[in-house]
Design a protein around this motif. Structure first.
Motif, PDB file in Angstrom:
ATOM      1  N   GLN A 230       0.809  -1.223   0.000  1.00  0.00           N
ATOM      2  CA  GLN A 230       0.000   0.000   0.000  1.00  0.00           C
ATOM      3  C   GLN A 230       0.841   1.272   0.000  1.00  0.00           C
ATOM      4  O   GLN A 230       0.359   2.341  -0.346  1.00  0.00           O
ATOM      5  N   LYS A 231       2.114   1.141   0.389  1.00  0.00           N
ATOM      6  CA  LYS A 231       3.028   2.291   0.317  1.00  0.00           C
ATOM      7  C   LYS A 231       3.565   2.494  -1.095  1.00  0.00           C
ATOM      8  O   LYS A 231       4.304   3.441  -1.351  1.00  0.00           O
ATOM      9  N   GLY A 232       3.228   1.549  -1.983  1.00  0.00           N
ATOM     10  CA  GLY A 232       3.665   1.676  -3.375  1.00  0.00           C
ATOM     11  C   GLY A 232       5.075   1.169  -3.621  1.00  0.00           C
ATOM     12  O   GLY A 232       5.662   1.464  -4.669  1.00  0.00           O
ATOM     13  N   LEU A 233       5.600   0.407  -2.678  1.00  0.00           N
ATOM     14  CA  LEU A 233       6.957  -0.134  -2.873  1.00  0.00           C
ATOM     15  C   LEU A 233       6.897  -1.243  -3.924  1.00  0.00           C
ATOM     16  O   LEU A 233       6.143  -2.191  -3.776  1.00  0.00           O
ATOM     17  N   ARG A 234       7.701  -1.114  -4.954  1.00  0.00           N
ATOM     18  CA  ARG A 234       7.635  -2.069  -6.057  1.00  0.00           C
ATOM     19  C   ARG A 234       8.998  -2.619  -6.436  1.00  0.00           C
ATOM     20  O   ARG A 234       9.368  -3.706  -6.049  1.00  0.00           O
ATOM     21  N   GLU A 235       9.738  -1.843  -7.217  1.00  0.00           N
ATOM     22  CA  GLU A 235      11.023  -2.335  -7.745  1.00  0.00           C
ATOM     23  C   GLU A 235      12.127  -2.175  -6.703  1.00  0.00           C
ATOM     24  O   GLU A 235      13.145  -1.551  -6.948  1.00  0.00           O
ATOM     25  N   CYS A 236      11.914  -2.736  -5.538  1.00  0.00           N
ATOM     26  CA  CYS A 236      12.897  -2.631  -4.456  1.00  0.00           C
ATOM     27  C   CYS A 236      13.561  -3.983  -4.240  1.00  0.00           C
ATOM     28  O   CYS A 236      12.936  -5.030  -4.401  1.00  0.00           O
ATOM     29  N   GLN A 237      14.795  -3.928  -3.820  1.00  0.00           N
ATOM     30  CA  GLN A 237      15.537  -5.149  -3.493  1.00  0.00           C
ATOM     31  C   GLN A 237      14.793  -5.952  -2.419  1.00  0.00           C
ATOM     32  O   GLN A 237      14.695  -7.171  -2.500  1.00  0.00           O
ATOM     33  N   SER A 238      14.247  -5.255  -1.426  1.00  0.00           N
ATOM     34  CA  SER A 238      13.606  -5.933  -0.294  1.00  0.00           C
ATOM     35  C   SER A 238      12.393  -6.760  -0.718  1.00  0.00           C
ATOM     36  O   SER A 238      12.139  -7.839  -0.166  1.00  0.00           O
ATOM     37  N   ILE A 239      11.658  -6.275  -1.712  1.00  0.00           N
ATOM     38  CA  ILE A 239      10.417  -6.948  -2.117  1.00  0.00           C
ATOM     39  C   ILE A 239      10.704  -8.243  -2.882  1.00  0.00           C
ATOM     40  O   ILE A 239       9.814  -9.045  -3.117  1.00  0.00           O
TER      41      ILE A 239
END
Length: 318
Positions: A230-239
């Motif tokens: 919901q925070k919009g995190l997408r192309e992140c290493q963590s995801i």
């Protein structure tokens, strides 16, 4: 680096029992624990990374947990610097440093004399590769890496574009795969190290992994991932972490919940298999079989005996 510095490293696949053993070892040897996990560094990602709780720590100091926000990148080279500094800091306090984790490359980078900076970056080449990724997509760029360096590719998620680009960059600048590049370095152990590996009957380990996934879901894994989604995190290493990428697919409507849970279990089992392959091929490990869970005190005694013989350390009586 102090080659006389004593260091205990506990490695093994997910769900094999590293956390419990590390607490026992820290109590016995007046130790402090450094996480060797590439995903427990992220704040707010607790359930899916099986992060140790305050209660489970039993008062033992833990380091390199919750040091980054999920949108931040984190490299092996940065981990190497932070952990080596932390080892020195712990030793200066008269405590015994213990690294615990399952991310093989990260642990390896700390205890062996690998120089990641030996291949300088090429800004022009990197920009060119970044543009290629945008043009042809992450998957296609990853397939290029699979063709030239299949072994290294198994350690990198296709969506971790930064690491894919760095691996391609090293190959294009040196003409060598990561393995060839590292083998030319002939690294030595930097510390007086006892490298303890935990293993277990495969079916039993897989059953523990499946049950751990069920427990994570009971503990609220879906809500934890939703908050990142919901925070919009997408192309992140963590995801790209197992447990997060699968549930993102569910939240995107790509999979049913039942299929998501099954996929999560399967990916966790596959990851455990990859971990074991890495540890067996890359490190000189003393293995201990933890299958007999009813005889843990005996096994802890065996491990303690090995550590004391290897490092010439004495245990506390507690």
């Amino acid at each position: 680096m102090d080659s006389n510095q004593k260091l205990l490293v506990i490695i093994g696949p997910t769900a094999v029992g590293k956390t419990n053993l590390s607490i026992e070892m820290a109590k016995r040897y007046n130790g402090e624990i450094i996480s060797g996990d590439s995903m427990q560094i992220y704040r707010g990602m607790d359930i899916g990374t099986a992060k140790i709780t305050k209660e489970e720590m039993q008062g033992i100091p833990h380091h390199l947990i919750d040091i980054k926000d999920p949108e931040e990148n984190f490299s092996v080279a940065e981990f190497q610097l932070l952990v080596r500094a932390k080892i020195n800091e712990i030793a200066k306090r008269g405590k015994f440093p213990i690294i615990v984790g399952g991310t093989g490359l990260y642990v390896q980078s700390v205890i062996y004399d690998y120089q990641f900076s030996d291949v300088p970056g090429d800004e022009t080449l990197r920009k060119e590769l970044e543009e290629r990724a945008k043009g042809i997509g992450n998957e296609a760029l990853y397939k290029e890496l699979q063709k030239i360096d299949p072994e290294n590719a198994t350690q990198i998620h296709p969506n971790n574009v930064r690491r894919v680009i760095r691996a391609l960059e090293i190959f294009q600048l040196t003409g060598k795969t990561m393995k060839e590049f590292q083998s030319n370095q002939q690294p030595d152990l930097l510390y007086e190290t006892a490298l303890v590996g935990l293993t277990m009957d495969r079916e039993m380990l897989y059953d523990r992994i499946n049950r751990r996934v069920d427990l994570m879901i009971e503990q609220g894994l879906l809500d934890e991932v939703k908050s990142l989604f919901q925070k919009g995190l997408r192309e992140c290493q963590s995801i790209q972490a197992i447990g997060y990428k699968e549930i993102y697919d569910f939240l995107d409507g790509k999979m049913t919940w039942d299929d998501t849970v099954e996929q999560l279990k399967q990916n966790s089992r596959r990851y455990a298999k990859r971990q074991m392959t890495w540890f067996r091929n890359k490190m000189d490990v003393q293995w201990f079989d933890m299958t007999d869970v009813n005889n843990l005190s005996k096994k802890i005694g065996e491990i303690s005996q090995y550590v004391e013989g290897k490092l010439q350390v004495k245990s506390n009586t507690y």
